[in-house]
Structure formats: structure tokens, C-alpha cells
Design an enzyme around this catalytic site. Structure first.
Site, short mmCIF file in Angstrom:
data_model
loop_
_atom_site.label_atom_id
_atom_site.label_comp_id
_atom_site.label_asym_id
_atom_site.label_seq_id
_atom_site.Cartn_x
_atom_site.Cartn_y
_atom_site.Cartn_z
N LYS A 100 -6.71 -3.95 0.34
CA LYS A 100 -6.06 -2.85 -0.24
C LYS A 100 -6.36 -2.55 -1.63
CE LYS A 100 -1.60 -1.26 -1.86
NZ LYS A 100 -0.16 -1.62 -2.27
N GLY A 161 7.43 0.65 -7.55
CA GLY A 161 8.36 -0.16 -8.12
C GLY A 161 9.66 0.69 -8.60
N ALA A 187 4.67 1.97 -1.56
CA ALA A 187 5.40 2.19 -3.17
C ALA A 187 6.38 3.12 -2.95
CB ALA A 187 4.22 2.72 -3.84
N GLY A 188 7.47 2.84 -3.78
CA GLY A 188 8.90 3.84 -4.10
C GLY A 188 9.81 3.34 -2.94
#
Length: 261
Positions: A100, A161, A187-188
Site C-alpha cells: 500500500k 483518522g 481513510a476517513g
């Protein structure tokens, strides 16, 4: 779901939920989350583990390599050179040549650097790696990475985060429409409903970390995300109805029983 496998670089997976391993309060909480999620791809930030002795690392102790693919993550790298070095180090230590690719030089919002990501991806792909690049929700960049040979594209839903959900929804829709490789929303995503929303759009998978690590019960939250991911995928495959500006009756407005009497 039966006969609905996720395929990345010719490798198939039953689960469309990927799990990150950072921020968990203990290896027990992480192990519970992985088990409950059913995830078959688990990312590990290379800067957090001792690759020379992985059996001693608490993160590795929570992962069953027979059931989960360990996906090395270049989190913390600020330049293409740093990311490439981390990926090669992981491969030299015996991990599979999957990575990744994550390059976040700006510390406040941790937004990925598109230029350095593109440069590192080109090097790693030529070097035989299966590259899954984490990117801003940029349809042009996503297409360039696909053309280079990236195995997926991984646009962010919101800053890492933040738990803010799918703030980049419209751009992710374009990426999904244009992509010929799997799109993983990363993400998020802070609630199971966010994962369901991403899957309803047509994303191929989602990756979640902070939402699980922040939960009072990581295992229960992981199970909720797994169910939401499956539900969103099922809804996408079933075909969502159109959004309308006005009301439309679901039952006929004529021919009531009282009129027939």
C-alpha cells in the site's frame, strides 16, 4: 456473498473490507477486530514493526498469514525514495511483494503527495510490486496510476483518522466510473454507514482503521463494518432506485376498495 469475489492483481478475496492495524490499544483488540471483520487483507505500517523479527511484534501476532494477506504500508514516508526503500525492505524480509503506497509529507492533514506517489508507483511497478496507491480523490491521478499498472486506486473519503465520512463523494463517483481497476475507498470512514455509502456508489472495497481502534468494542465495531460493507455491495448489485425531486406514490391513487364497493 457467493460468487461475488474481489479480484486484485489476479488474486481473489471473499471480503471487501480491509483493516488497518494502527492505534489499537492492544494486540488483543486488534485480533478481535480482524477476526470479527472477516478481513483477508490487513495493512501494516512498516515503520511500526521490527521486520527483522516479525514473530515478536504485537501487530504480527494478531495476524494469521494463512488467512490474511499482510499488506505492507509505507505510511510515514515523505518522498518516493523513502517509500521505495520501505517496500523493498519488506520484500527482502520475506513479505509478499504487495504494497500500500502511502506518501504523506504534510503532517497536519496527512494528505497524500500526488507527484511523489506517481513517481514511487512507477518505480515499484517496474520492480515487480503489486502497488495499491493511497491518493486524494483525484480522477486524473487515478487514471494515470491505472495506466502505469497500479493494481488498485485508493482515494480518500476524508483526511486520515478524521472519521468524517465520504466528503469526496462526487469525485469518488467519477473515479469509479472511469476506473478499470478496483477502487478502494480509504481513510476517513468513521461509521458503518459510511462504508455502506461507499459500496452503494460502486466502490469495490473499503479500508478502515481508526473507526475500529477508537471504538469501545473493536470487535463489535468491526462486525458492524463488515455487515455494512456487505449490505452496501448488495444494494449496488441490486440496483438503487433513482433519486427524484418530487414525490411519487408507491401505491395507485385510484381503484381503492372503497371506490369499488
Amino acid at each position: 456473498m457467493t460468487n461475488d469475489l474481489l479480484t486484485i492483481a489476479g488474486r481473489t478475496f471473499n471480503s471487501r473490507l480491509m483493516i488497518g492495524t494502527g492505534k489499537f490499544p492492544s494486540s488483543q483488540a486488534l485480533e478481535a477486530a480482524i477476526e470479527a471483520s472477516g478481513a483477508e487483507i490487513v495493512t501494516v505500517a512498516l515503520r511500526r514493526v521490527d521486520l527483522s523479527a516479525p514473530e515478536k511484534g504485537s501487530i504480527f501476532s494478531a495476524i494469521d498469514p494463512k488467512r490474511q494477506l499482510i499488506l505492507p504500508n509505507t505510511s510515514g514516508a515523505r518522498t518516493a525514495d523513502e517509500a521505495v526503500r520501505l517496500a523493498r525492505m519488506a520484500r527482502a524480509m520475506g513479505l509478499e511483494p504487495w504494497v500500500k503506497l502511502e506518501l504523506t509529507p504534510e503532517p497536519r492533514y496527512l494528505l497524500p503527495d500526488p507527484i511523489q506517489t506517481l513517481e514511487a508507483a512507477e518505480i515499484l511497478i517496474k520492480d515487480g510490486f503489486v502497488v495499491l496507491p493511497y491518493i486524494q480523490a483525484d480522477p486524473v491521478l487515478a487514471k494515470r496510476l491505472e495506466e502505469l499498472g497500479a493494481a488498485t486506486v485508493m482515494p480518500l473519503g476524508a483526511p486520515i483518522g478524521s472519521n468524517r465520512g465520504l466528503r469526496t463523494r462526487d469525485l469518488i463517483k467519477i473515479i469509479i466510473e472511469q476506473s478499470n481497476v478496483p477502487v478502494v475507498v480509504d481513510a476517513g470512514l468513521g461509521a458503518p454507514s459510511h462504508a455502506a455509502e461507499a459500496m452503494e456508489l460502486g466502490a469495490d472495497a473499503v479500508l478502515v482503521n481508526t473507526a475500529l481502534a477508537d471504538a469501545s468494542d473493536a470487535g463489535m465495531m468491526a462486525k458492524a463494518f463488515a455487515m455494512a460493507t456487505d449490505a452496501g455491495r448488495m444494494a449496488y448489485r441490486a440496483g438503487l432506485g433513482p433519486v427524484r425531486d418530487t414525490a411519487e406514490a408507491s401505491s395507485p391513487l385510484t381503484g381503492f376498495l372503497s371506490e369499488e364497493a
